[in-house]
Design a protein around this motif. Structure first.
Motif, short mmCIF file in Angstrom:
data_model
loop_
_atom_site.label_atom_id
_atom_site.label_comp_id
_atom_site.label_asym_id
_atom_site.label_seq_id
_atom_site.Cartn_x
_atom_site.Cartn_y
_atom_site.Cartn_z
N LEU A 12 9.16 -14.85 1.50
CA LEU A 12 8.60 -13.72 1.19
C LEU A 12 9.12 -12.62 0.10
O LEU A 12 8.55 -12.24 -0.83
N ARG B 286 6.20 -10.78 -3.45
CA ARG B 286 4.47 -10.25 -3.06
C ARG B 286 4.40 -9.17 -2.07
O ARG B 286 3.53 -8.35 -2.10
N PHE B 287 5.28 -9.36 -0.99
CA PHE B 287 5.23 -8.26 0.08
C PHE B 287 6.81 -7.78 0.39
O PHE B 287 7.60 -8.56 0.75
N ILE C 254 9.72 -6.58 1.96
CA ILE C 254 9.98 -6.67 3.30
C ILE C 254 11.50 -5.44 3.39
O ILE C 254 12.20 -5.56 2.87
N GLU D 208 -0.61 -1.89 8.08
CA GLU D 208 -0.52 -3.33 7.37
C GLU D 208 0.89 -3.90 7.55
O GLU D 208 0.99 -5.00 7.72
N LYS D 209 1.98 -3.02 7.77
CA LYS D 209 3.21 -3.73 8.01
C LYS D 209 3.41 -4.33 9.19
O LYS D 209 3.99 -5.68 9.34
N LEU E 274 1.40 -7.74 8.95
CA LEU E 274 2.40 -8.72 8.24
C LEU E 274 3.13 -9.12 9.07
O LEU E 274 3.44 -10.44 9.12
N ILE F 118 0.58 -16.99 5.21
CA ILE F 118 2.12 -16.66 5.06
C ILE F 118 2.95 -17.73 5.24
O ILE F 118 3.95 -17.69 4.77
#
Length: 299
Positions: free
Chosen positions: A83, A88-89, A91, A174-175, A178, A245
């Motif tokens: 990721l 995209r996300f 971290i 949201e975190k 994910l 994911i």
């Protein structure tokens, strides 16, 4: 690439120990996450499963053992790495820390404690996620970590419950969502892609029955329904509940090992195809032992 090299790579031991690989991936994703913390968690969980932590009797489970725990942690860190590489996300260290902790403790609730009745495992195998969150909380309290970390990790661990619906969980950001999807995906992938998955299915059947959740009439029945379980339960969970994911695994292998393949999905396909071939050969006879004889390495 020969099978031995591929196996070592898949299990995170191609360039050293599993811990070395975890430390490398953590540094790639979030260099600010303290390496000593990762080592402390890694060794503490090992002591838990070995029964070397006061109050915990350890584990003799054939399926949800220390090896399974380690493989889920590795898959979790690989997904984070993928990721991170995709961009995209973003971290951050808080997400990585929570994911690493939740993956490390996600099945610790299956460990018997000194307060548990000897020989009766039903109370701590079925619904073990709550106990796992409590084990994690004890560790974070010992480390003086903020209470919110244990609270978030308790939610993340729920994502590993195959019977749960994340849409019904108490509200979380949201975190945390994910990270839950990462750990939930890693738990599935690490199990079904494992080189020794097929040999472990009889142990899974025994565990389920001991925990009072015997969904199959025999270990053979469980094996015969593995393809159906994968198509009807696992794939929708990975693709819908966890927002695909798991696709970041291919990115990880491309960036880390210059292999543009998803070795986890490949291994799952191989496992199921081989299992179906053995079932076709053996039918209802007892010849499975001749075809399923790999022995997992000591953790």
């Amino acid at each position: 690439m020969d099978n031995r090299t591929l196996t070592l790579l898949f299990e995170g031991r191609a360039g050293g120990s599993l811990l070395d690989e975890l430390l490398f991936l953590a540094a790639e994703v979030c260099p600010e996450l303290e390496p000593l913390f990762i080592e402390d968690v890694h060794y503490h969980v090992g002591r838990l499963y070995e029964g070397r932590v006061p109050g915990v009797r350890g584990s003799d489970l054939p399926y949800h053992n220390l090896r399974h725990c380690r493989m889920v942690v590795l898959a979790t860190m690989r997904l984070f790495h993928g990721l991170h590489g995709e961009g995209r996300f973003p971290i951050d260290s808080g997400m990585l820390l929570r994911g690493f902790l939740a993956a490390s403790f996600h099945d610790s609730g299956m460990l018997a404690t000194e307060d548990d009745p000897q020989g009766d495992v039903r109370d701590y195998l079925y619904g073990h996620e709550t106990r796992s969150a409590l084990m994690l909380k004890h560790f974070t309290e010992r480390c003086g970590m903020p209470e919110e970390i244990a609270r978030d990790c308790a939610t993340i661990i729920k994502y590993t419950d195959m019977t749960s619906d994340p849409a019904l969980f108490e509200a979380h950001g949201e975190k945390v969502q994910l990270v839950g999807q990462v750990v939930g995906s890693a738990d599935i992938l690490a199990q079904m892609a494992d080189r020794y998955y097929l040999e472990s299915l009889s142990g899974l059947y025994r565990e389920q029955c001991a925990g009072g959740v015997c969904r199959h009439v025999s270990a053979l029945d469980l094996m015969k329904k593995t393809r159906q379980f994968y198509n009807q339960v696992v794939l929708p969970r990975l693709d819908i509940a966890f927002s695909r994911i798991s696709a970041a695994m291919r990115t990880h292998f491309r960036l880390r090992h210059d292999i543009d393949r998803d070795l986890y999905l490949e291994n799952i396909d191989k496992n199921i195809a081989y299992l179906e071939a053995v079932i076709a050969t053996c039918g209802d006879s007892d010849c499975f032992a001749r075809h399923l004889k790999r022995l997992p390495p000591a953790t």
